[in-house]
Design a protein around this motif. Structure first.
Motif, PDB file in Angstrom:
ATOM      1  N   ARG A  94       0.848  -1.197   0.000  1.00 40.40           N
ATOM      2  CA  ARG A  94       0.000   0.000   0.000  1.00 40.40           C
ATOM      3  C   ARG A  94       0.880   1.243   0.000  1.00 40.40           C
ATOM      4  NH1 ARG A  94      -5.043   0.957   4.092  1.00 40.40           N
ATOM      5  NH2 ARG A  94      -5.794  -0.806   2.832  1.00 40.40           N
ATOM      6  N   LYS A 114      -7.579 -14.438   5.791  1.00 41.96           N
ATOM      7  CA  LYS A 114      -8.131 -14.353   4.434  1.00 41.96           C
ATOM      8  C   LYS A 114      -7.482 -15.411   3.539  1.00 41.96           C
ATOM      9  CE  LYS A 114      -8.066 -10.275   2.792  1.00 41.96           C
ATOM     10  NZ  LYS A 114      -7.945  -8.975   2.104  1.00 41.96           N
ATOM     11  N   GLY A 168      -3.165   2.537  -3.895  1.00 44.73           N
ATOM     12  CA  GLY A 168      -2.044   3.303  -4.446  1.00 44.73           C
ATOM     13  C   GLY A 168      -1.044   2.463  -5.226  1.00 44.73           C
ATOM     14  N   THR A 209     -10.829  -8.849  -7.348  1.00 46.19           N
ATOM     15  CA  THR A 209     -11.353  -8.541  -6.010  1.00 46.19           C
ATOM     16  C   THR A 209     -12.812  -8.082  -6.108  1.00 46.19           C
ATOM     17  OG1 THR A 209      -9.123  -7.910  -5.373  1.00 46.19           O
ATOM     18  CG2 THR A 209     -10.884  -7.291  -3.873  1.00 46.19           C
ATOM     19  N   GLY A 237     -15.747   4.203  -2.877  1.00 42.17           N
ATOM     20  CA  GLY A 237     -14.475   4.031  -3.566  1.00 42.17           C
ATOM     21  C   GLY A 237     -14.667   4.171  -5.062  1.00 42.17           C
ATOM     22  N   SER A 238     -13.553   4.354  -5.770  1.00 42.11           N
ATOM     23  CA  SER A 238     -13.589   4.392  -7.233  1.00 42.11           C
ATOM     24  C   SER A 238     -12.244   3.893  -7.751  1.00 42.11           C
ATOM     25  CB  SER A 238     -13.869   5.810  -7.734  1.00 42.11           C
ATOM     26  OG  SER A 238     -12.952   6.711  -7.148  1.00 42.11           O
ATOM     27  N   CYS A 260     -17.241   6.946  -4.819  1.00 42.87           N
ATOM     28  CA  CYS A 260     -16.612   8.121  -4.202  1.00 42.87           C
ATOM     29  C   CYS A 260     -15.102   8.029  -4.303  1.00 42.87           C
ATOM     30  CB  CYS A 260     -17.018   8.253  -2.729  1.00 42.87           C
ATOM     31  SG  CYS A 260     -16.256   7.040  -1.638  1.00 42.87           S
ATOM     32  N   SER A 262     -11.457  10.214  -2.265  1.00 46.90           N
ATOM     33  CA  SER A 262     -11.193  10.805  -0.954  1.00 46.90           C
ATOM     34  C   SER A 262     -11.628  12.263  -0.879  1.00 46.90           C
ATOM     35  CB  SER A 262      -9.725  10.643  -0.566  1.00 46.90           C
ATOM     36  OG  SER A 262      -8.907  11.053  -1.628  1.00 46.90           O
ATOM     37  N   ARG A 287     -10.169  13.473 -10.819  1.00 47.28           N
ATOM     38  CA  ARG A 287     -11.113  13.463  -9.699  1.00 47.28           C
ATOM     39  C   ARG A 287     -12.502  13.116 -10.245  1.00 47.28           C
ATOM     40  NH1 ARG A 287      -7.739  12.387  -6.350  1.00 47.28           N
ATOM     41  NH2 ARG A 287      -9.508  12.302  -4.944  1.00 47.28           N
ATOM     42  N   GLY A 342     -15.917  -4.886   0.626  1.00 46.52           N
ATOM     43  CA  GLY A 342     -14.924  -5.072  -0.423  1.00 46.52           C
ATOM     44  C   GLY A 342     -13.560  -4.611   0.052  1.00 46.52           C
ATOM     45  N   ALA A 343     -13.536  -3.553   0.863  1.00 48.33           N
ATOM     46  CA  ALA A 343     -12.270  -3.059   1.421  1.00 48.33           C
ATOM     47  C   ALA A 343     -11.898  -3.912   2.628  1.00 48.33           C
ATOM     48  CB  ALA A 343     -12.411  -1.596   1.820  1.00 48.33           C
ATOM     49  N   ASN A 344     -10.710  -3.675   3.183  1.00 49.12           N
ATOM     50  CA  ASN A 344     -10.301  -4.344   4.410  1.00 49.12           C
ATOM     51  C   ASN A 344     -10.773  -3.544   5.612  1.00 49.12           C
ATOM     52  OD1 ASN A 344      -8.823  -6.719   3.584  1.00 49.12           O
ATOM     53  ND2 ASN A 344      -7.313  -5.322   2.688  1.00 49.12           N
ATOM     54  N   GLY A 372      -9.150 -11.356  -4.740  1.00 43.14           N
ATOM     55  CA  GLY A 372      -7.927 -10.743  -5.272  1.00 43.14           C
ATOM     56  C   GLY A 372      -6.721 -11.599  -4.975  1.00 43.14           C
TER      57      GLY A 372
END
Ligand code: NDP
Length: 444
Positions: A94, A114, A168, A209, A237-238, A260, A262, A287, A342-344, A372
């Motif tokens: 990350r 996981k 990232g 993922t 997220g996007s 979305c 940040s 953006r 979907g995120a951690n 993933g």
């Protein structure tokens, strides 16, 4: 005091400045109590829980890089090799300014369970840096990646530790990292996954993922007599996970109305146009205001707000702790029937408890986003065989793995008297295999 509470007390003392790690450990240890109670003597004798919460090792290093104006910057680089009981360390890198050792310990710890849930022979690790790729030129990102790998390459290997992408770190970064590894070693090893398709990458890894999240959600819905067809969904997220979650949800007949980043969020009443979103985020790296420009019917709002939009199902796909108690209350009030991570760890502990108590379906990220890493392991298999499987083959394997995960966590929850509690089910199913492997291999 019981064994779990003793260990939790100790973890809190030793890691007081790492709230994300404490949160992850608390959730896991709390939910594996039924297994620990049945095996307390054996686990205590082997100090199993104490070993489970302490990473095998943490590597920290300096990463100097030069910007386009010739100024030198210093970042911190890390690799947390958490637990290799069931296979080589595996977990993403990350790059985000919020990265510090506590975030990577939480992610590495989650990764252990996981990876176990996927049924594949991979241990857990995580790494990264406090480098912020936003607003950097390609050349700056490349120089940073080259410098990062110049240190990391000493600690990874196809049979020891195989990193991948995360926030990232996408295809561009993996390419630069891989190029530097080869330059330093002269070897074409499978030391990274998420590689480009022209140099050892797997078809469907980019999508895995997000697609896997939807395969898992679809199966859980089916087990509960529900489906995605014709339902309204909200996604946050996007980035990589969000884009392909939206794409698969729409293929499965749902309408996704939000995404979305940040700085702001989109409400698109006609359903998110994935082709436009990909162009904005994957090609232009712009953006979300650029999405609004291309879709005049959509609304763009500054700040947070995705969870205020009425929906049938919610898919948090951005980052940790992005869905708090107030958001959970809003979702429930607006008639939401399920939250699939979907995120951690995107949902706080309080919000998770509220969602579960309110009778919504809830799947934890360590299960529902495991597609993933599972596909990364399929990439490793293809590299070892020197073969490339077709997209249909990889997609079918991914779907099988996600359907199995859904059933394994459901069965584990039921076996211990927690039917329908997929948090307990996922943690127990992931833990049992790691615990058995750790005990079988002796104390180390
Ligand atoms: P990306 O970097 O591709 O996308 C992250 C997205 O989340 C971006 O839209 C980003 O916006 C947004 N975001 C990041 N931080 C915040 C914040 N503090 N507030 C609001 N939005 C934010 O990452 P991924 O899609 O790969 O990862 C998303 C999540 O999924 C992470 O939790 C990751 O650990 C997890 N995950 C990823 C896997 C993968 O294969 N990639 C596998 C399993 C889990 P912006 O661009 O403005 O920063």
């Amino acid at each position: 005091m019981g064994y779990v509470d003793e260990v939790l007390e100790d973890v809190k003392k030793k890691n007081a400045n790492e709230p994300e790690f404490l949160q992850a450990v608390t959730e896991v240890l709390d939910s594996i109590r039924p297994v620990v109670d049945r095996n307390e003597e054996l686990y205590r004798k082997n100090a199993l829980l104490e070993r489970l919460v302490e990473p095998d090792r943490i590597i920290t290093f300096r990463v100097p890089w030069t910007d386009d104006n010739g100024k030198v910057h210093i970042q911190r680089g890390y690799r947390v090799q958490f637990n290799d009981a069931i296979g080589p360390y595996k977990g993403g890198l990350r790059f985000h300014p919020s990265v510090y050792v506590g975030i990577l310990k939480f992610l590495g710890f989650e990764q252990v369970f996981k990876n176990s849930l996927t049924g594949l022979p991979i241990g857990g690790g995580k790494g990264g840096s406090d480098f912020d790729p936003h607003g950097k030129s390609d050349a700056e990102v490349m120089r940073f990646c080259q410098s990062f790998m110049s240190e990391l390459y000493k600690y990874i290997g196809e049979n020891t530790d195989v990193p991948a992408g995360d926030i990232g770190v996408g295809g561009r970064e993996v390419g630069y990292l891989y190029g530097q590894y080869k330059r330093l070693t002269g070897r074409y090893d499978s030391i990274l996954t998420g590689k480009g398709l022209t140099f050892g990458g797997s078809l469907i890894r980019t999508e895995a993922t997000g697609y896997g999240l939807l395969y898992c959600a679809e199966e859980i819905l089916k087990m509960n007599g529900k489906s995605l067809e014709g339902k309204t969904c909200v996604v946050s997220g996007s980035g990589n996970v969000a884009i392909y979650a939206i794409e698969k949800a729409e293929q499965l007949g749902a309408k996704v109305v939000t995404c979305c980043d940040s700085t702001g969020w989109i409400y698109d009443p006609d359903g998110i146009d994935v082709a436009v979103l990909k162009d904005v985020k994957e090609v232009k790296r712009a953006r979300l205001t650029a999405y609004k420009e291309a879709r005049p019917n959509a609304e763009y709002h500054e700040g947070r707000g995705v969870w205020t939009v009425p929906c049938d199902y919610a898919f948090p796909c951005a980052t940790q702790n992005e869905l708090g108690l107030e958001d959970a209350k809003t979702l429930v009030k607006n008639g939401c029937q399920g939250v699939f991570e979907g995120a951690n760890m995107p949902t706080t502990l309080e919000a998770t408890q509220y969602i579960q108590k309110s009778g919504l379906l809830f799947t934890p990220g360590k299960a529902s986003n495991a597609g993933g890493v599972a596909t990364s392991a399929l990439e490793m298999s293809q590299n070892a065989e020197r073969l490339s499987w077709t997209a249909a083959e990889v997609d079918a394997k991914l779907k099988d793995i996600m359907v199995n995960i859904a059933h394994n966590m459901s069965d584990a929850a039921e076996k211990y008297g927690f039917a329908g509690n997929y948090v307990v089910g996922a943690n127990i199913a992931g833990f049992e295999k790691v615990a058995e492997a750790m005990i079988a291999q002796g104390v180390y």
